[in-house]
Design an enzyme around this catalytic site. Structure first.
Site, PDB file in Angstrom:
ATOM      1  N   ARG A   1       0.874  -1.108  -0.179  1.00 44.51           N
ATOM      2  CA  ARG A   1      -0.067  -0.143  -0.339  1.00 44.51           C
ATOM      3  C   ARG A   1       1.138   1.140   0.056  1.00 44.51           C
ATOM      4  O   ARG A   1       0.394   1.728  -0.606  1.00 44.51           O
ATOM      5  CB  ARG A   1      -1.269   0.032   0.976  1.00 44.51           C
ATOM      6  CG  ARG A   1      -2.063  -1.085   1.136  1.00 44.51           C
ATOM      7  CD  ARG A   1      -2.604  -0.762   2.087  1.00 44.51           C
ATOM      8  NE  ARG A   1      -3.125   0.106   3.129  1.00 44.51           N
ATOM      9  CZ  ARG A   1      -3.522   0.072   4.102  1.00 44.51           C
ATOM     10  NH1 ARG A   1      -3.494  -0.620   4.860  1.00 44.51           N
ATOM     11  NH2 ARG A   1      -3.947   1.361   4.378  1.00 44.51           N
TER      12      ARG A   1
ATOM     13  N   ARG B   1     -33.902  26.145 -23.885  1.00 45.35           N
ATOM     14  CA  ARG B   1     -33.997  27.290 -24.870  1.00 45.35           C
ATOM     15  C   ARG B   1     -35.110  27.442 -23.804  1.00 45.35           C
ATOM     16  O   ARG B   1     -35.936  26.915 -23.867  1.00 45.35           O
ATOM     17  CB  ARG B   1     -33.106  27.232 -25.864  1.00 45.35           C
ATOM     18  CG  ARG B   1     -31.334  26.708 -25.484  1.00 45.35           C
ATOM     19  CD  ARG B   1     -31.191  25.942 -27.056  1.00 45.35           C
ATOM     20  NE  ARG B   1     -31.053  27.626 -27.782  1.00 45.35           N
ATOM     21  CZ  ARG B   1     -31.035  27.924 -29.165  1.00 45.35           C
ATOM     22  NH1 ARG B   1     -30.925  26.852 -29.948  1.00 45.35           N
ATOM     23  NH2 ARG B   1     -30.749  28.935 -29.482  1.00 45.35           N
ATOM     24  N   HIS B   2     -35.173  28.838 -24.446  1.00 47.42           N
ATOM     25  CA  HIS B   2     -36.547  30.024 -25.085  1.00 47.42           C
ATOM     26  C   HIS B   2     -36.935  29.089 -25.846  1.00 47.42           C
ATOM     27  O   HIS B   2     -36.600  28.731 -27.053  1.00 47.42           O
ATOM     28  CB  HIS B   2     -35.560  31.023 -24.907  1.00 47.42           C
ATOM     29  CG  HIS B   2     -35.087  31.978 -26.383  1.00 47.42           C
ATOM     30  ND1 HIS B   2     -35.716  31.802 -26.990  1.00 47.42           N
ATOM     31  CD2 HIS B   2     -33.071  31.680 -25.370  1.00 47.42           C
ATOM     32  CE1 HIS B   2     -34.479  31.768 -28.109  1.00 47.42           C
ATOM     33  NE2 HIS B   2     -33.519  32.209 -26.604  1.00 47.42           N
TER      34      HIS B   2
ATOM     35  N   ASN C   1     -34.356  34.216 -34.211  1.00 39.46           N
ATOM     36  CA  ASN C   1     -34.035  32.818 -34.321  1.00 39.46           C
ATOM     37  C   ASN C   1     -34.316  33.340 -35.621  1.00 39.46           C
ATOM     38  O   ASN C   1     -34.011  32.620 -36.569  1.00 39.46           O
ATOM     39  CB  ASN C   1     -34.244  32.514 -33.614  1.00 39.46           C
ATOM     40  CG  ASN C   1     -33.737  32.221 -32.134  1.00 39.46           C
ATOM     41  OD1 ASN C   1     -34.566  31.832 -31.305  1.00 39.46           O
ATOM     42  ND2 ASN C   1     -32.989  32.641 -32.015  1.00 39.46           N
TER      43      ASN C   1
ATOM     44  N   GLY D   1     -28.311  37.636 -30.330  1.00 39.26           N
ATOM     45  CA  GLY D   1     -28.582  38.625 -28.843  1.00 39.26           C
ATOM     46  C   GLY D   1     -30.150  39.199 -29.410  1.00 39.26           C
ATOM     47  O   GLY D   1     -30.896  38.487 -29.109  1.00 39.26           O
TER      48      GLY D   1
ATOM     49  N   ARG E   1     -37.814  36.103 -23.869  1.00 42.57           N
ATOM     50  CA  ARG E   1     -38.016  35.527 -24.728  1.00 42.57           C
ATOM     51  C   ARG E   1     -37.986  34.097 -23.479  1.00 42.57           C
ATOM     52  O   ARG E   1     -38.575  33.205 -23.874  1.00 42.57           O
ATOM     53  CB  ARG E   1     -37.039  35.313 -25.584  1.00 42.57           C
ATOM     54  CG  ARG E   1     -34.974  35.491 -25.523  1.00 42.57           C
ATOM     55  CD  ARG E   1     -34.804  35.432 -26.883  1.00 42.57           C
ATOM     56  NE  ARG E   1     -33.336  35.582 -27.097  1.00 42.57           N
ATOM     57  CZ  ARG E   1     -32.679  36.685 -26.920  1.00 42.57           C
ATOM     58  NH1 ARG E   1     -32.840  37.237 -26.377  1.00 42.57           N
ATOM     59  NH2 ARG E   1     -31.287  36.321 -26.764  1.00 42.57           N
TER      60      ARG E   1
ATOM     61  N   GLU F   1     -28.354  36.176 -22.193  1.00 44.09           N
ATOM     62  CA  GLU F   1     -26.929  35.403 -23.151  1.00 44.09           C
ATOM     63  C   GLU F   1     -25.431  36.023 -23.398  1.00 44.09           C
ATOM     64  O   GLU F   1     -25.687  36.978 -22.840  1.00 44.09           O
ATOM     65  CB  GLU F   1     -27.994  35.492 -24.719  1.00 44.09           C
ATOM     66  CG  GLU F   1     -27.085  34.759 -25.929  1.00 44.09           C
ATOM     67  CD  GLU F   1     -27.129  33.668 -25.353  1.00 44.09           C
ATOM     68  OE1 GLU F   1     -26.097  33.068 -24.362  1.00 44.09           O
ATOM     69  OE2 GLU F   1     -26.653  32.277 -26.891  1.00 44.09           O
TER      70      GLU F   1
ATOM     71  N   ALA G   1     -11.675  35.051 -36.252  1.00 46.42           N
ATOM     72  CA  ALA G   1     -10.817  35.043 -35.382  1.00 46.42           C
ATOM     73  C   ALA G   1     -11.407  34.053 -34.435  1.00 46.42           C
ATOM     74  O   ALA G   1     -11.149  33.293 -33.431  1.00 46.42           O
ATOM     75  CB  ALA G   1     -11.019  36.346 -34.232  1.00 46.42           C
TER      76      ALA G   1
ATOM     77  N   HIS H   1     -30.347  30.771 -22.572  1.00 43.81           N
ATOM     78  CA  HIS H   1     -30.235  30.669 -24.078  1.00 43.81           C
ATOM     79  C   HIS H   1     -29.037  29.995 -24.194  1.00 43.81           C
ATOM     80  O   HIS H   1     -28.714  28.685 -23.626  1.00 43.81           O
ATOM     81  CB  HIS H   1     -29.343  31.886 -24.391  1.00 43.81           C
ATOM     82  CG  HIS H   1     -30.313  33.289 -22.948  1.00 43.81           C
ATOM     83  ND1 HIS H   1     -31.478  34.317 -24.614  1.00 43.81           N
ATOM     84  CD2 HIS H   1     -30.687  33.335 -22.197  1.00 43.81           C
ATOM     85  CE1 HIS H   1     -31.892  34.874 -23.520  1.00 43.81           C
ATOM     86  NE2 HIS H   1     -31.561  33.929 -22.411  1.00 43.81           N
TER      87      HIS H   1
END
Ligand code: ATP
Ligand code: F6P
Length: 452
Positions: free
Chosen positions: A79, A232-233, A239, A245, A284, A306, A330, A371
């Site tokens: 051990r 999610r909402h 959307n 956002g 939302r 969000e 980026a 979100h």
């Protein structure tokens, strides 16, 4: 830790901590160790657990209880060899830049603790002992039944015999076990003693911010059965237009989802117990939660808003690419760390979600309506998803996810509302408004998750 350039978290000081677990077998040490590791890794703190039992198993895969009797010289020696191997690997890992190493073993004698303490402090590593004490026989028996009889130590053996042997193993440990600082001569150590799963805690000589964060997290853990529901909402007008956002209202299909949500929740809860609902402060999510039963407590958290897209708020991905082409590239190159001009990165979001995670650990059944980016981060915490992948995970609209934490992992179930919605998932390089997620990018979707 403090925010550095480009949203990265940099280590301000060279703190290195060895968290040394202490306690008799079946006291939840491995459970605590793996939770601490997951939490720290989620916060981008380099943490790793070194489980001495795993090292011992190389040499003694299925030892009987007598192996753990301290009068058994051969057992003692083997051990010790296993503990040395684990500690050597841990020290090597620290030398390569590791920040928090967790030594998961019983470390149940003063001699063993001093030995580990001396080895660590010699290398400039702080030592934080974390002891779990528990005298609730029923809980100990449940732990043995639930996790010990199925451990590799007893693979292929009769569970009754395994449970009996494990109890004898505990008895052998009890002969030499000393709770930390029980004699008052270990009061120089930094330690956290958790009694009966947090019914009482003792904190001694916590030295710095990082230690206090670990301690605060561990103090908040509980093991009462519970689930966390994530949604999610409903589909929003933004959307539909492919805009990010904003604070848009739900679309007509989004309103349908809001109406359907109570039924979906009831189906997945399985009984009438009320849940606590957390939404963001944006319309939302509040609209999505508005038909839930009145006996559900609702709470709005700014921290659940969000990810802030800064100057890009309200734009489509195509507009972002046109106006800020370098930023667009980026972000795709390093989505986790990229911070929108005047806004946030996923890394920033994780940091602002820390109080949410802490509160979730303290709570029982919670339904979170939030979100896409936020849900990805919370999901990554529970399901141990790594940061390079979690920002690309597909989280469909109109789907309720139920997560149930277990001893060494989290079970997942999904409940689809069968109300169509656009896809807001976006692949690397794409500017499509609505794109079908490719299966490989379905990162959060574990094939084992039950879908209803
Ligand atoms: P061993 O020394 O054999 O490795 P251990 O102390 O590491 O044992 P675990 O394997 O972590 O024990 O036991 C897991 C069980 O402990 C889980 O069922 C978990 O619910 C329970 N548990 C978690 N935290 C605690 C706690 N603070 N006290 C008692 N039991 C706990
Ligand atoms: O598109 C919906 C949305 O919630 C946006 O408001 C948010 O900016 C985006 O998802 C986050 O997802 P990603 O990080 O993939 O751009």
């Amino acid at each position: 830790m403090a925010p550095g350039t480009n949203g990265r978290v940099v280590q301000v000081e060279d703190t290195k901590i060895c968290v040394v677990m202490v306690g008799l077998p079946a006291r939840g040490k491995s459970y605590i160790a793996q939770k601490a590791q997951r939490y720290l890794q989620w916060l981008s703190i380099d943490a790793k657990t070194f489980n001495v039992g795993n090292y011992r198993r190389h040499d003694a895969p299925q030892p009987p209880a007598e192996f753990f009797d301290t009068s058994n010289a051969d057992g003692e020696r083997r051990r010790r060899v296993a503990a040395e191997a684990a500690i050597n690997d841990m020290l090597g890992w620290f030398r390569q830049g590791g920040v928090i190493g967790i030594l998961d073993a019983t470390n149940s004698t003063k001699e063993r603790r001093k030995w580990v303490y001396d080895l660590c402090t010699k290398e400039g590593i702080e030592v934080l002992f974390v002891e779990s004490k528990c005298d609730n026989e029923e809980l100990i028996m449940a732990n043995i039944r639930d996790v010990k009889t199925t451990s590799p130590d007893y693979k292929g053996q009769d569970p009754e015999k395994a449970a009996l042997d494990f109890r004898n193993r505990i008895k052998n440990y009890e002969k030499v076990y000393k709770s930390i600082d029980a004699d008052g001569d270990e009061n120089e150590y930094t330690y956290l003693k958790i009694m009966n799963v947090g019914a009482q805690v003792i904190i001694n000589r916590i030295q710095d911010y990082l230690q206090s964060r670990v301690v605060y997290y561990l103090m908040n853990l509980h093991i009462r059965p519970r689930s966390v529901w994530l949604s999610r909402h409903g589909e929003s007008l933004y959307n539909l237009y492919g805009r990010i956002g904003g604070d848009a209202d739900l679309s007509p299909r989004g309103h349908q989802y809001a109406k359907k949500l109570p039924e979906l929740v009831r189906q997945s809860v399985g009984d009438d117990r009320p849940l606590t609902v957390w939404t963001s402060t944006l319309k939302r999510t509040i609209q999505t939660a508005r038909f839930l039963p009145e006996n559900y407590n609702q709470l709005q958290w700014k921290a659940l808003d969000e990810l802030d897209a800064g100057v890009c708020d309200g734009m489509t991905y195509q507009e972002i690419k046109d106006v800020y082409p370098e930023d667009f590239v980026a972000r795709d190159e390093d989505k986790y760390n990229y911070r929108y001009r005047g806004g946030e990165s996923y890394r920033d979001v994780v940091i602002r979600l820390e109080p949410i995670i802490m509160e979730l650990e303290r709570s029982e059944d919670i339904l979170i309506v939030t979100h896409q980016a936020i849900l990805r981060c919370i999901y990554a915490y529970f399901m141990k998803k790594d940061q390079s992948r979690s920002p690309w995970m597909n989280v469909p609209l109109h789907c309720l996810i139920k997560l149930t934490p277990r001893a060494y992992g989290t079970d997942e179930e999904r409940y689809q509302a069968d109300i169509p919605a656009v896809s807001t998932w976006r692949g690397k390089g794409s500017t499509a408004k609505h794109e079908d997620p490719i299966p490989e990018s379905n990162l959060g979707y574990t094939p084992t998750a039950a879908v209803h």
